[in-house]
Design a protein around this motif. Structure first.
Motif, PDB file in Angstrom:
ATOM      1  N   VAL A  77      17.168 -39.462   1.238  1.00  0.00           N
ATOM      2  CA  VAL A  77      17.303 -38.555   0.090  1.00  0.00           C
ATOM      3  C   VAL A  77      18.589 -37.733   0.102  1.00  0.00           C
ATOM      4  N   TYR A  81      21.513 -35.230  -3.520  1.00  0.00           N
ATOM      5  CA  TYR A  81      20.507 -34.158  -3.564  1.00  0.00           C
ATOM      6  C   TYR A  81      21.056 -32.844  -4.109  1.00  0.00           C
ATOM      7  N   LEU A 138      18.034 -41.564  -5.149  1.00  0.00           N
ATOM      8  CA  LEU A 138      16.680 -41.426  -5.682  1.00  0.00           C
ATOM      9  C   LEU A 138      16.506 -40.207  -6.574  1.00  0.00           C
ATOM     10  N   TRP A 139      17.481 -39.297  -6.576  1.00  0.00           N
ATOM     11  CA  TRP A 139      17.409 -38.104  -7.424  1.00  0.00           C
ATOM     12  C   TRP A 139      17.855 -38.385  -8.856  1.00  0.00           C
ATOM     13  N   ALA A 144      15.151 -43.077 -11.495  1.00  0.00           N
ATOM     14  CA  ALA A 144      13.706 -42.813 -11.455  1.00  0.00           C
ATOM     15  C   ALA A 144      13.004 -43.372 -12.685  1.00  0.00           C
ATOM     16  N   ASN A 148      11.042 -46.008 -10.966  1.00  0.00           N
ATOM     17  CA  ASN A 148       9.903 -45.271 -10.420  1.00  0.00           C
ATOM     18  C   ASN A 148       9.076 -44.705 -11.561  1.00  0.00           C
ATOM     19  N   HIS A 162      15.569 -30.669  -9.302  1.00  0.00           N
ATOM     20  CA  HIS A 162      15.484 -32.127  -9.332  1.00  0.00           C
ATOM     21  C   HIS A 162      14.255 -32.592  -8.543  1.00  0.00           C
ATOM     22  N   LYS A 163      13.815 -33.805  -8.780  1.00  0.00           N
ATOM     23  CA  LYS A 163      12.551 -34.248  -8.198  1.00  0.00           C
ATOM     24  C   LYS A 163      12.540 -35.738  -7.888  1.00  0.00           C
ATOM     25  N   ILE A 164      11.792 -36.067  -6.857  1.00  0.00           N
ATOM     26  CA  ILE A 164      11.441 -37.442  -6.520  1.00  0.00           C
ATOM     27  C   ILE A 164       9.919 -37.453  -6.409  1.00  0.00           C
ATOM     28  N   TRP A 181       7.758 -46.105  -6.227  1.00  0.00           N
ATOM     29  CA  TRP A 181       8.526 -45.921  -4.989  1.00  0.00           C
ATOM     30  C   TRP A 181       7.615 -45.668  -3.797  1.00  0.00           C
TER      31      TRP A 181
END
Length: 255
Positions: A77, A81, A138-139, A144, A148, A162-164, A181
């Motif tokens: 990550v 980030y 992935l951010w 996403a 995802n 921000h989120k995963i 994911w």
């Protein structure tokens, strides 16, 4: 009621002042379980129902169940980030409900009617593969949304968080979703396992599992989570990447 931008700015300035002046940290009770009496109700309810004297019996403290090796998770990550992303590309006028989600796979669809499906589709930014600068980031909201899930979290999105999202449930804990994911990537599940091992919690018991990133200068205002899930779960915050530990202020309880 949402915190105004002016209110967020004031809280950020206060946090900066507290960090610079040297914060008084709550008492540490390492490796001890928090008593159930401290979990029965929010601090403000104790104050409102029983008065300040009763509140004094619940001295804030923090505890830890141990340390987890998050180095593999850091590797996954770290890319992107601390960047800022635009999330309004091609946004339709549909609106969208709180905590609604729309995945790129039929088995992750939460649509209960064609109308609800159309509403979510209209509210979802329309990305293409060309919008993804790096598939290992992935951010990236485009990554996403296409690989995802795209979940609207109104307050956090407005604050610039921000989120995963890996596991998620609706506000009433009626449905729990294992998102692509999490479901399809062994490396992510294996990187998260040390945390679950320390907590002695099986992943099947986790109803929400996500990573959140605060870009430089971003502040999450003091708030109280809502929804039936709040009273049914135990929330755990785990720092993954912290460049300057002494510049972090985390407040909870009677703040």
């Amino acid at each position: 009621m949402a915190t105004s931008q002016e209110g967020i700015k004031e809280q950020h300035e206060e946090a900066v002042r507290l960090v610079r002046e040297g914060m008084v940290c709550s008492t540490s009770k390492s490796s001890q379980e928090i008593p159930l009496t401290n979990k029965l109700q929010p601090m403000h309810e104790i104050k409102n129902n029983h008065g300040v004297d009763k509140l004094a019996q619940y001295e804030p403290f923090w505890t830890t169940r141990g340390r987890a090796d998050v180095s593999r998770l850091q590797e996954l990550v770290r890319e992107g980030y601390n960047m800022t992303y635009k999330t309004t590309k091609g946004l339709g006028g549909g609106g969208g409900n709180r905590n609604t989600s729309s995945a790129n796979s039929k088995k992750n669809s939460a649509a209960t009617s064609s109308t609800a499906s159309k509403t979510r589709a209209a509210a979802r930014p329309q990305y293409t593969e060309k919008d993804i600068a790096s598939k290992t980031n992935l951010w990236d909201p485009a990554n996403a949304a296409l690989h995802n899930v795209s979940i609207v979290r109104p307050s956090h999105d407005a604050w610039g968080i921000h989120k995963i999202i890996l596991l998620f449930c609706d506000d009433f804990v009626q449905r729990r979703y294992a998102l692509p994911w999490w479901h399809n990537r062994d490396d992510i599940r294996e990187a998260m396992q040390p945390i679950l091992t320390v907590l002695n919690v099986d992943a099947s018991r986790v109803v929400r599992l996500l990573l959140a990133s605060l870009p430089p200068g971003v502040t999450i205002p003091v708030h109280e989570d809502s929804g039936a899930w709040v009273g049914l779960t135990h929330r755990v915050h785990v720092p993954i990447i912290v460049e300057q530990v002494d510049n972090i202020l985390f407040r909870c309880g009677g703040t």
